[in-house]
Design a protein around this motif. Structure first.
Motif, PDB file in Angstrom:
ATOM      1  N   ALA A  86     -22.224 -31.545  21.883  1.00  0.00           N
ATOM      2  CA  ALA A  86     -22.231 -32.629  23.406  1.00  0.00           C
ATOM      3  C   ALA A  86     -21.364 -32.244  24.136  1.00  0.00           C
ATOM      4  O   ALA A  86     -20.633 -31.628  24.553  1.00  0.00           O
ATOM      5  CB  ALA A  86     -21.440 -33.950  23.035  1.00  0.00           C
ATOM      6  N   GLN A  87     -21.673 -33.378  25.464  1.00  0.00           N
ATOM      7  CA  GLN A  87     -20.686 -33.322  26.910  1.00  0.00           C
ATOM      8  C   GLN A  87     -19.534 -33.728  26.268  1.00  0.00           C
ATOM      9  O   GLN A  87     -18.926 -32.375  27.276  1.00  0.00           O
ATOM     10  CB  GLN A  87     -21.512 -34.247  27.703  1.00  0.00           C
ATOM     11  CG  GLN A  87     -23.176 -34.179  27.805  1.00  0.00           C
ATOM     12  CD  GLN A  87     -23.370 -33.254  28.561  1.00  0.00           C
ATOM     13  OE1 GLN A  87     -23.439 -31.875  28.616  1.00  0.00           O
ATOM     14  NE2 GLN A  87     -24.245 -32.882  29.117  1.00  0.00           N
ATOM     15  N   LYS A  88     -19.273 -34.930  25.885  1.00  0.00           N
ATOM     16  CA  LYS A  88     -17.746 -35.232  25.319  1.00  0.00           C
ATOM     17  C   LYS A  88     -17.240 -33.974  24.951  1.00  0.00           C
ATOM     18  O   LYS A  88     -15.712 -33.802  24.888  1.00  0.00           O
ATOM     19  CB  LYS A  88     -17.720 -35.706  24.703  1.00  0.00           C
ATOM     20  CG  LYS A  88     -15.972 -37.081  24.769  1.00  0.00           C
ATOM     21  CD  LYS A  88     -16.186 -38.170  23.268  1.00  0.00           C
ATOM     22  CE  LYS A  88     -14.970 -38.505  23.466  1.00  0.00           C
ATOM     23  NZ  LYS A  88     -14.598 -39.309  22.214  1.00  0.00           N
ATOM     24  N   THR A  89     -17.876 -33.451  23.790  1.00  0.00           N
ATOM     25  CA  THR A  89     -17.126 -31.777  23.457  1.00  0.00           C
ATOM     26  C   THR A  89     -16.912 -30.831  24.099  1.00  0.00           C
ATOM     27  O   THR A  89     -15.494 -30.290  23.908  1.00  0.00           O
ATOM     28  CB  THR A  89     -17.686 -31.522  22.202  1.00  0.00           C
ATOM     29  OG1 THR A  89     -18.102 -32.589  20.882  1.00  0.00           O
ATOM     30  CG2 THR A  89     -16.804 -30.509  21.185  1.00  0.00           C
ATOM     31  N   ILE A  90     -18.111 -30.266  25.197  1.00  0.00           N
ATOM     32  CA  ILE A  90     -17.742 -29.304  26.158  1.00  0.00           C
ATOM     33  C   ILE A  90     -16.008 -29.649  26.891  1.00  0.00           C
ATOM     34  O   ILE A  90     -15.616 -29.317  27.086  1.00  0.00           O
ATOM     35  CB  ILE A  90     -18.564 -29.665  26.704  1.00  0.00           C
ATOM     36  CG1 ILE A  90     -20.019 -28.755  26.554  1.00  0.00           C
ATOM     37  CG2 ILE A  90     -18.615 -28.788  28.539  1.00  0.00           C
ATOM     38  CD1 ILE A  90     -21.088 -28.336  26.803  1.00  0.00           C
ATOM     39  N   LYS A  91     -15.623 -30.832  27.933  1.00  0.00           N
ATOM     40  CA  LYS A  91     -15.070 -31.385  28.299  1.00  0.00           C
ATOM     41  C   LYS A  91     -13.815 -31.120  27.369  1.00  0.00           C
ATOM     42  O   LYS A  91     -13.129 -30.544  27.727  1.00  0.00           O
ATOM     43  CB  LYS A  91     -15.266 -32.630  28.856  1.00  0.00           C
ATOM     44  CG  LYS A  91     -13.518 -33.775  29.683  1.00  0.00           C
ATOM     45  CD  LYS A  91     -13.886 -34.198  30.265  1.00  0.00           C
ATOM     46  CE  LYS A  91     -12.763 -35.038  31.462  1.00  0.00           C
ATOM     47  NZ  LYS A  91     -12.746 -36.454  30.984  1.00  0.00           N
ATOM     48  N   GLU A  92     -13.568 -31.680  26.023  1.00  0.00           N
ATOM     49  CA  GLU A  92     -12.602 -31.369  25.470  1.00  0.00           C
ATOM     50  C   GLU A  92     -11.912 -30.136  24.796  1.00  0.00           C
ATOM     51  O   GLU A  92     -10.544 -29.474  25.040  1.00  0.00           O
ATOM     52  CB  GLU A  92     -12.573 -32.370  23.802  1.00  0.00           C
ATOM     53  CG  GLU A  92     -12.325 -33.721  24.220  1.00  0.00           C
ATOM     54  CD  GLU A  92     -13.184 -34.638  22.971  1.00  0.00           C
ATOM     55  OE1 GLU A  92     -12.799 -35.795  22.689  1.00  0.00           O
ATOM     56  OE2 GLU A  92     -13.569 -33.756  21.646  1.00  0.00           O
ATOM     57  N   THR A  93     -13.582 -29.394  24.505  1.00  0.00           N
ATOM     58  CA  THR A  93     -12.899 -28.100  24.386  1.00  0.00           C
ATOM     59  C   THR A  93     -12.681 -27.419  25.579  1.00  0.00           C
ATOM     60  O   THR A  93     -11.233 -26.341  25.451  1.00  0.00           O
ATOM     61  CB  THR A  93     -14.150 -27.105  23.787  1.00  0.00           C
ATOM     62  OG1 THR A  93     -14.754 -27.768  22.599  1.00  0.00           O
ATOM     63  CG2 THR A  93     -14.765 -25.862  23.448  1.00  0.00           C
ATOM     64  N   ILE A  94     -12.927 -27.566  26.803  1.00  0.00           N
ATOM     65  CA  ILE A  94     -12.374 -26.436  28.101  1.00  0.00           C
ATOM     66  C   ILE A  94     -10.682 -27.286  28.171  1.00  0.00           C
ATOM     67  O   ILE A  94      -9.592 -26.356  28.198  1.00  0.00           O
ATOM     68  CB  ILE A  94     -12.840 -27.315  29.277  1.00  0.00           C
ATOM     69  CG1 ILE A  94     -14.397 -27.070  29.216  1.00  0.00           C
ATOM     70  CG2 ILE A  94     -12.427 -26.225  30.625  1.00  0.00           C
ATOM     71  CD1 ILE A  94     -15.189 -27.024  30.618  1.00  0.00           C
ATOM     72  N   GLU A  95     -10.493 -28.467  28.371  1.00  0.00           N
ATOM     73  CA  GLU A  95      -8.714 -29.149  27.706  1.00  0.00           C
ATOM     74  C   GLU A  95      -7.790 -28.179  27.476  1.00  0.00           C
ATOM     75  O   GLU A  95      -6.928 -27.860  27.284  1.00  0.00           O
ATOM     76  CB  GLU A  95      -9.118 -30.549  27.793  1.00  0.00           C
ATOM     77  CG  GLU A  95      -9.551 -31.224  28.723  1.00  0.00           C
ATOM     78  CD  GLU A  95     -10.024 -32.659  28.519  1.00  0.00           C
ATOM     79  OE1 GLU A  95      -9.795 -34.056  29.813  1.00  0.00           O
ATOM     80  OE2 GLU A  95      -9.682 -33.048  27.375  1.00  0.00           O
ATOM     81  N   ASP A  96      -8.834 -28.153  26.159  1.00  0.00           N
ATOM     82  CA  ASP A  96      -7.607 -27.645  25.326  1.00  0.00           C
ATOM     83  C   ASP A  96      -7.501 -25.773  25.602  1.00  0.00           C
ATOM     84  O   ASP A  96      -6.444 -25.440  25.463  1.00  0.00           O
ATOM     85  CB  ASP A  96      -8.621 -27.035  23.764  1.00  0.00           C
ATOM     86  CG  ASP A  96      -8.676 -28.057  22.346  1.00  0.00           C
ATOM     87  OD1 ASP A  96      -7.897 -29.421  23.269  1.00  0.00           O
ATOM     88  OD2 ASP A  96      -9.365 -28.699  21.459  1.00  0.00           O
ATOM     89  N   GLN A  97      -8.643 -25.119  26.565  1.00  0.00           N
ATOM     90  CA  GLN A  97      -9.163 -23.783  26.462  1.00  0.00           C
ATOM     91  C   GLN A  97      -7.678 -23.781  27.614  1.00  0.00           C
ATOM     92  O   GLN A  97      -6.619 -22.805  27.661  1.00  0.00           O
ATOM     93  CB  GLN A  97      -9.698 -23.460  27.532  1.00  0.00           C
ATOM     94  CG  GLN A  97     -11.111 -22.665  26.564  1.00  0.00           C
ATOM     95  CD  GLN A  97     -10.736 -21.577  25.709  1.00  0.00           C
ATOM     96  OE1 GLN A  97     -10.187 -21.739  24.670  1.00  0.00           O
ATOM     97  NE2 GLN A  97     -11.709 -20.406  26.694  1.00  0.00           N
ATOM     98  N   PHE A  98      -7.338 -24.989  28.155  1.00  0.00           N
ATOM     99  CA  PHE A  98      -6.627 -24.441  28.968  1.00  0.00           C
ATOM    100  C   PHE A  98      -4.941 -24.417  29.281  1.00  0.00           C
ATOM    101  O   PHE A  98      -4.302 -24.340  29.852  1.00  0.00           O
ATOM    102  CB  PHE A  98      -6.456 -25.724  30.342  1.00  0.00           C
ATOM    103  CG  PHE A  98      -7.799 -25.674  31.480  1.00  0.00           C
ATOM    104  CD1 PHE A  98      -8.270 -24.340  31.597  1.00  0.00           C
ATOM    105  CD2 PHE A  98      -8.580 -26.458  32.394  1.00  0.00           C
ATOM    106  CE1 PHE A  98      -9.722 -24.371  31.700  1.00  0.00           C
ATOM    107  CE2 PHE A  98      -9.749 -26.884  33.198  1.00  0.00           C
ATOM    108  CZ  PHE A  98     -10.144 -25.132  33.237  1.00  0.00           C
TER     109      PHE A  98
END
Length: 221
Positions: free
Chosen positions: A2-14
């Motif tokens: 999901a779109q929200k999960t993509i954003k959260e995953t990128i935040e975790d990456q950062f």
């Protein structure tokens, strides 16, 4: 994903990536396209942010609009110093012909021009800019000038053979097309590692002028 999960995953990456020294990065996601805005304290952090976002499953494209703003405590070299640093690095690399590579720096923006004889050497030159403080962006006008034109069908066959020799790329659905030495990769890969592996193989193949990687990551169910 999901779109929200993509954003959260990128935040975790950062948060995980020690190369990214800024929390001032805004992330927008729409139909698999990620837009990054905000500020980072160095150019290598800007590049790392794009790499991290690109590696997340479901991301098709990254629009990197991050600004590089060096902290006041950092002594930023002048343009002429950055130019000299880069010229020295290039001249010390025995894989490169420094007499055919030119460097211009304008307010921290590095512009490379001239000629190299392999696609991967072009990437080596650009990569040196990541190592220099004061760089805010990079533009490449380097041309890949090959001695003797290699037939496109032969380039394609050599890439296909290299794919088959690579354990990471087994059973991946990656298509290859070649036009005047420019390789376009399309289709799907089950992991980001496979997508990068396909790019590297095409990039290091003799006769290749450019590589466009349009492979989408689609995990196997």
């Amino acid at each position: 994903m999901a779109q929200k999960t993509i954003k959260e995953t990128i935040e975790d990456q950062f948060i995980w990536d020690d190369r990214i020294l800024s929390a001032d990065i805004n992330i927008e996601v729409h139909d698999g396209t990620v837009r990054l805005t905000g500020e980072v304290p160095n150019f290598s952090g800007k590049v790392a942010a794009e790499e991290d976002a690109s590696s997340v499953t479901g991301v098709k494209k990254v629009e990197n609009e991050l600004r590089v703003t060096y902290p006041e405590a950092v002594v930023v070299p002048e343009d002429r110093q950055i130019k000299k640093f880069l010229e020295d690095l290039i001249s010390l690399d025995d894989r490169l012909n420094s007499s055919t590579i030119y460097v211009k720096v304008d307010n921290g923006e590095v512009i490379f021009s001239g000629v190299v004889n392999s696609k991967w050497k072009k990437d080596v030159v650009i990569g040196y800019a990541l190592r220099i403080a004061g760089v805010t962006g990079v533009e490449s006008e380097l041309n890949v000038d090959l001695t003797g034109k290699k037939p496109d069908d032969l380039i394609k066959k050599e890439i296909e053979k290299a794919f088959k020799r690579n354990s990471i790329l087994e059973d991946e659905n990656i298509n290859i097309s070649v036009n005047n030495g420019e390789v376009t990769l399309s289709g799907t890969a089950s992991t980001h590692l496979a997508k990068l592996g396909a790019f590297d193989i095409a990039n290091y193949t003799k006769g290749v002028r450019e590589v466009i990687n349009e492979v989408h990551v689609m995990p196997k169910k």
